[in-house]
Design a protein around this motif. Structure first.
Motif, mmCIF file in Angstrom:
data_model
loop_
_atom_site.group_PDB
_atom_site.id
_atom_site.type_symbol
_atom_site.label_atom_id
_atom_site.label_comp_id
_atom_site.label_asym_id
_atom_site.label_seq_id
_atom_site.Cartn_x
_atom_site.Cartn_y
_atom_site.Cartn_z
ATOM 1 N N LEU A 69 -8.870 12.437 7.043
ATOM 2 C CA LEU A 69 -7.410 12.266 7.107
ATOM 3 C C LEU A 69 -6.975 11.856 8.509
ATOM 4 O O LEU A 69 -6.126 10.970 8.678
ATOM 5 C CB LEU A 69 -6.712 13.557 6.689
ATOM 6 C CG LEU A 69 -6.875 13.949 5.204
ATOM 7 C CD1 LEU A 69 -6.486 15.405 4.991
ATOM 8 C CD2 LEU A 69 -6.032 13.039 4.312
ATOM 9 N N ASP B 262 -6.065 7.423 3.205
ATOM 10 C CA ASP B 262 -4.880 7.679 2.383
ATOM 11 C C ASP B 262 -5.193 8.610 1.221
ATOM 12 O O ASP B 262 -4.341 9.407 0.801
ATOM 13 C CB ASP B 262 -4.343 6.360 1.801
ATOM 14 C CG ASP B 262 -3.953 5.370 2.860
ATOM 15 O OD1 ASP B 262 -2.946 5.613 3.545
ATOM 16 O OD2 ASP B 262 -4.661 4.353 3.010
ATOM 17 N N ALA C 175 0.811 -1.214 0.000
ATOM 18 C CA ALA C 175 0.000 0.000 0.000
ATOM 19 C C ALA C 175 0.847 1.268 0.000
ATOM 20 O O ALA C 175 0.558 2.224 -0.729
ATOM 21 C CB ALA C 175 -0.936 -0.010 1.207
ATOM 22 N N VAL C 176 1.901 1.280 0.787
ATOM 23 C CA VAL C 176 2.772 2.466 0.869
ATOM 24 C C VAL C 176 3.451 2.720 -0.473
ATOM 25 O O VAL C 176 3.537 3.862 -0.947
ATOM 26 C CB VAL C 176 3.826 2.285 1.988
ATOM 27 C CG1 VAL C 176 4.843 3.430 1.969
ATOM 28 C CG2 VAL C 176 3.137 2.215 3.347
ATOM 29 N N LYS D 236 -9.003 1.009 8.833
ATOM 30 C CA LYS D 236 -7.607 1.185 9.259
ATOM 31 C C LYS D 236 -7.146 0.023 10.125
ATOM 32 O O LYS D 236 -5.983 -0.382 10.082
ATOM 33 C CB LYS D 236 -7.464 2.509 10.014
ATOM 34 C CG LYS D 236 -6.045 3.017 10.126
ATOM 35 C CD LYS D 236 -5.503 3.447 8.777
ATOM 36 C CE LYS D 236 -4.080 3.962 8.898
ATOM 37 N NZ LYS D 236 -3.482 4.235 7.569
ATOM 38 N N LYS E 285 0.910 3.974 -3.136
ATOM 39 C CA LYS E 285 0.605 5.384 -2.901
ATOM 40 C C LYS E 285 1.718 6.278 -3.437
ATOM 41 O O LYS E 285 1.458 7.301 -4.096
ATOM 42 C CB LYS E 285 0.400 5.614 -1.403
ATOM 43 C CG LYS E 285 -0.018 7.031 -1.043
ATOM 44 C CD LYS E 285 -0.270 7.128 0.460
ATOM 45 C CE LYS E 285 -0.612 8.553 0.880
ATOM 46 N NZ LYS E 285 -0.833 8.641 2.345
ATOM 47 N N GLN E 286 2.961 5.909 -3.185
ATOM 48 C CA GLN E 286 4.087 6.697 -3.673
ATOM 49 C C GLN E 286 4.180 6.645 -5.197
ATOM 50 O O GLN E 286 4.510 7.641 -5.850
ATOM 51 C CB GLN E 286 5.388 6.175 -3.058
ATOM 52 C CG GLN E 286 6.650 6.901 -3.520
ATOM 53 C CD GLN E 286 6.634 8.388 -3.222
ATOM 54 O OE1 GLN E 286 6.042 8.820 -2.228
ATOM 55 N NE2 GLN E 286 7.277 9.183 -4.072
ATOM 56 N N ASP F 150 -0.018 14.675 3.787
ATOM 57 C CA ASP F 150 0.605 13.528 3.115
ATOM 58 C C ASP F 150 -0.411 12.569 2.508
ATOM 59 O O ASP F 150 -0.160 11.371 2.377
ATOM 60 C CB ASP F 150 1.525 12.770 4.086
ATOM 61 C CG ASP F 150 2.517 11.878 3.332
ATOM 62 O OD1 ASP F 150 2.940 12.251 2.216
ATOM 63 O OD2 ASP F 150 2.855 10.795 3.858
ATOM 64 N N GLY F 151 -1.584 13.089 2.140
ATOM 65 C CA GLY F 151 -2.569 12.283 1.446
ATOM 66 C C GLY F 151 -2.551 12.542 -0.045
ATOM 67 O O GLY F 151 -1.801 13.391 -0.543
ATOM 68 N N LEU G 101 -4.877 0.443 0.513
ATOM 69 C CA LEU G 101 -5.150 1.868 0.596
ATOM 70 C C LEU G 101 -6.628 2.124 0.906
ATOM 71 O O LEU G 101 -7.503 1.352 0.506
ATOM 72 C CB LEU G 101 -4.787 2.557 -0.720
ATOM 73 C CG LEU G 101 -3.295 2.613 -1.069
ATOM 74 C CD1 LEU G 101 -3.096 3.203 -2.462
ATOM 75 C CD2 LEU G 101 -2.528 3.434 -0.036
#
Length: 301
Positions: free
Chosen positions: A194, A199, A20-21, A163, A24-25, A228-229, A169
């Motif tokens: 948020l 995310d 997921a991280v 969560k 997102k990036q 940071d979303g 995500l």
């Protein structure tokens, strides 16, 4: 976190290995050039022996969102599979991340229209979020279809559940009123989404709901990026079935406002946007070169 390729340039083998991280990036690195296509799964598809997801992917979609999918009774028209491997098998066919709508229905919400009752397997709950995790979805979208009675407050509660019980995500927000008498978008609700752990924040695309303009969208995008979303603009008012000129106008306006992902809804023939509109949306956001790349790149790479 490892450095990842931007989504618009990555091969399927690389995309499907992302957590997921990393996903997102990868979306963030694509700088506003990611297309998400929403598909209805309970209707006979545009072409009867393949899925709408395959069609949308072929015309330029980077991400697929399944609408009206019951996680407790999984079925996708065009895919002869009703097992718990159904999403794994669909991902094998299209080679990209797949998400599902789960609707945080608020039975106490003040309604502006008659409520549309939906099955338990389409509503956001601990049970359905855990089932989405078991099925292997890459993301969950906590939003509402027309008339289902989804409220912003109930979305907050659903984010908290997701969560705790989902590793992918979390997208959250409303693309229209969903039958509830409240503001579709406001900064306070965005901040709560948020804070709860979303995310990606979903908002209506400028030009799709009355009174929501570029200034308001820029304010939302600024807040989301500060936290940071990622921001996702949605064409969810059946305008996905409009003429190409309308799609191009919406796409460019929302890119100027800084959104990271542009969604195109499912209100076309057979539960997918007209293919020419997915294609035009892609071309506006990233030009012919990247559009051809995503259309022609083999999912076996």
């Amino acid at each position: 976190m490892n450095v990842v390729k931007r989504l618009i340039s990555a091969n399927s083998s690389e995309i499907l290995e992302m957590n997921a991280v990393e996903l997102k990036q990868s979306i963030k690195a694509s700088e506003g050039r990611v297309v998400l296509s929403e598909n209805v799964t309970i209707r006979e598809p545009l072409v009867d022996d393949i899925t709408n997801s395959e069609i949308a992917r072929a015309f330029g979609a980077d991400l697929i969102l399944l609408n009206c999918f019951d996680v407790l009774a999984p079925k996708i028209y065009g895919l002869a599979d009703e097992s718990e491997n159904i999403i794994t098998n669909l991902r094998h066919l299209i080679g990209c991340p797949i998400g599902v709508n789960l609707e945080p229905v608020d039975l106490k919400a003040k309604m502006s229209e008659n409520r549309l009752d939906i099955s338990k397997g389409r509503q956001a709950s601990t049970e359905t979020v855990m089932q989405a995790e078991k099925l292997g979805f890459d993301f969950i979208c906590l939003t509402g279809n027309p008339g289902t009675g989804v409220s912003n407050q109930q979305i907050v509660e659903a984010i908290k559940i997701a969560k705790q019980n989902f590793s992918g995500l979390i997208i959250a927000g409303k693309m229209h009123g969903a039958g509830v008498s409240e503001a579709v978008v406001d900064l306070e609700a965005t901040g709560e989404f948020l804070e709860a752990g979303a995310d990606i924040i979903l908002v209506p695309a400028v030009g799709t709901v009355p009174g929501f303009d570029e200034k308001q969208l820029k304010e939302v995008v600024k807040l989301v990026h500060q936290k940071d979303g990622l921001a996702l603009s949605a064409i969810g008012t059946s305008q996905e079935g409009s003429d190409v000129t309308t799609i191009k106008s919406i796409a460019l306006k929302n890119k100027i406002c800084g959104v990271d992902i542009q969604h195109i809804g499912d209100a076309g023939y057979g539960g997918v946007a007209p293919v020419e509109n997915i294609y035009e949306l892609s071309k506006v956001l990233r030009g012919v070169r990247h559009t051809v790349s995503v259309m022609a790149r083999s999912i076996n790479r």
